[in-house]
Design a protein around this motif. Structure first.
Motif, short mmCIF file in Angstrom:
data_model
loop_
_atom_site.label_atom_id
_atom_site.label_comp_id
_atom_site.label_asym_id
_atom_site.label_seq_id
_atom_site.Cartn_x
_atom_site.Cartn_y
_atom_site.Cartn_z
N LEU A 1 0.83 -1.20 0.00
CA LEU A 1 0.00 0.00 0.00
C LEU A 1 0.87 1.26 0.00
O LEU A 1 0.59 2.23 -0.70
N GLY A 2 1.95 1.23 0.76
CA GLY A 2 2.86 2.37 0.80
C GLY A 2 3.55 2.60 -0.53
O GLY A 2 3.68 3.74 -1.00
N ILE A 3 4.00 1.52 -1.17
CA ILE A 3 4.66 1.62 -2.47
C ILE A 3 3.70 2.17 -3.52
O ILE A 3 4.06 3.06 -4.31
N ASP A 4 2.47 1.67 -3.53
CA ASP A 4 1.49 2.14 -4.52
C ASP A 4 1.19 3.62 -4.35
O ASP A 4 1.08 4.36 -5.33
N SER A 5 1.08 4.06 -3.11
CA SER A 5 0.82 5.49 -2.86
C SER A 5 2.02 6.34 -3.27
O SER A 5 1.86 7.44 -3.82
N TYR A 6 3.23 5.84 -3.03
CA TYR A 6 4.44 6.57 -3.42
C TYR A 6 4.51 6.71 -4.93
O TYR A 6 4.86 7.78 -5.46
N LEU A 7 4.17 5.63 -5.65
CA LEU A 7 4.22 5.66 -7.12
C LEU A 7 3.20 6.65 -7.68
O LEU A 7 3.43 7.27 -8.72
N GLN A 8 2.06 6.80 -6.99
CA GLN A 8 1.05 7.75 -7.43
C GLN A 8 1.42 9.18 -7.05
O GLN A 8 0.83 10.13 -7.55
N GLY A 9 2.41 9.31 -6.16
CA GLY A 9 2.82 10.63 -5.73
C GLY A 9 1.79 11.30 -4.85
O GLY A 9 1.75 12.53 -4.74
N ASP A 10 0.94 10.50 -4.23
CA ASP A 10 -0.12 11.05 -3.41
C ASP A 10 -0.47 10.03 -2.33
O ASP A 10 -0.93 8.93 -2.64
N TRP A 11 -0.27 10.41 -1.06
CA TRP A 11 -0.52 9.47 0.04
C TRP A 11 -1.99 9.30 0.36
O TRP A 11 -2.36 8.56 1.27
N SER A 12 -2.86 9.93 -0.44
CA SER A 12 -4.28 9.67 -0.27
C SER A 12 -4.64 8.27 -0.73
O SER A 12 -5.74 7.79 -0.51
N GLY A 13 -3.69 7.62 -1.41
CA GLY A 13 -3.89 6.21 -1.76
C GLY A 13 -4.04 5.37 -0.52
O GLY A 13 -4.66 4.30 -0.54
N ILE A 14 -3.45 5.85 0.59
CA ILE A 14 -3.58 5.15 1.87
C ILE A 14 -4.88 5.55 2.56
O ILE A 14 -5.66 4.71 2.99
N THR A 15 -5.11 6.86 2.65
CA THR A 15 -6.33 7.32 3.30
C THR A 15 -7.57 6.95 2.49
O THR A 15 -8.65 6.80 3.05
#
Length: 283
Positions: free
Chosen positions: A215-229
């Motif tokens: 989940l952290g890697i995917d959010s980093y690749l999107q450049g947006d930590w809302s991928g986690i939230t």
């Protein structure tokens, strides 16, 4: 180049954690089958797991395949797509099947297991768990009714069908928060983890760590930590699982190491022990 490598790592972590979590469902029913008994474990865990993973499957399927839900997600999260992946859906579907099989083992007639007393700890679904199951279904139904009544609102700021999906996914989250407690208490009362497979815990722990990392890697690749939230259930599933897994490992390896438990010291027979061992223990 780095982004491509991280994408591969994310996909690898996704399937490895899926395998770990999927395999974690097998040790308990296998142990039950070998012992021809479900003593030492509680029916609450598989019973609540079935509903939890149905909710998880439905919410993942909506995030993956519903154009409307994906559009509403993009409106609320800067045009991004959900971080749910196919391995999440595959895991949920598999978990429903195996949890259902484990639940069926509490019907001795089906599997030819030793009968448990109806009043024995863990033999019947507790009232608190039944209440939680009913409350979860009612909660999702209420949200669905609200959304249906206000379907013309702006999905970015008002009620939308994605809120029903979130409510469904929160059912899984709530269930995960409480589903381990009956077994933790059962181990405590028995002063033993006998009958509760530690292998499912070790595999669950590995899966939880890898799930959070993906989940952290995917959010980093999107450049947006809302991928986690934007995917709080996946984040919490990993963290809550790790928390309770640590409790179980402490119980198994530290607090109750090698102890058979009160039920067995009081004379209950363990089918995995030979007759001589049983006689020796009872004496």
């Amino acid at each position: 180049m780095a982004a491509s490598l991280l994408s591969v790592v994310s996909e690898l972590f996704g399937w490895v954690y899926t395998i770990c979590w999927s395999l974690s469902f097998y040790p308990q029913p296998i142990l039950n089958f070998r012992r021809k008994s479900t003593s030492g474990t509680t029916i609450d865990f598989p019973a609540i797991n079935v509903l939890g993973f149905i909710a998880y499957f439905v919410s993942n399927a909506a995030f993956l395949y519903s154009p409307r839900v994906r559009r509403e997600y993009a409106l609320r999260h800067h045009g991004l797509t959900p971080t749910v992946q196919f391995n999440d859906l595959a895991f949920a579907g598999h978990a429903i099947i195996i949890s259902g099989i484990t639940l069926s083992q509490f019907s001795p007639a089906i599997w030819g297991f030793d009968k448990r007393g109806k009043r024995g700890a863990g033999a019947r679904v507790s009232r608190s768990i039944l209440g939680l199951l009913a409350g979860s279904l009612i909660g999702v139904a209420i949200i669905a009714i609200i959304v249906a009544a206000k379907h013309d609102e702006d999905p970015e700021v008002g009620w939308a069908w994605i809120d029903v999906v979130y409510a469904t996914s929160y059912v899984k989250l709530i269930i995960t928060l409480v589903k381990y407690m009956p077994q933790v208490l059962t181990n405590y009362r028995n002063s033993s983890t006998h009958g509760w497979s530690i292998w499912q815990i070790l595999l669950d722990f590995a899966g939880g760590v890898l799930s959070i990392m993906q989940l952290g890697i995917d959010s980093y690749l999107q450049g947006d930590w809302s991928g986690i939230t934007g995917n709080p259930v996946k984040l919490m599933l990993g963290n809550v699982s790790i928390f309770f897994d640590i409790i179980f490992m402490v119980q198994h390896y530290c607090l109750y190491k090698g102890q058979k438990g009160k039920a067995f010291t009081d004379g209950e027979q363990d089918p995995l022990l030979g007759d001589a061992a049983r006689e020796h223990r009872i004496e």
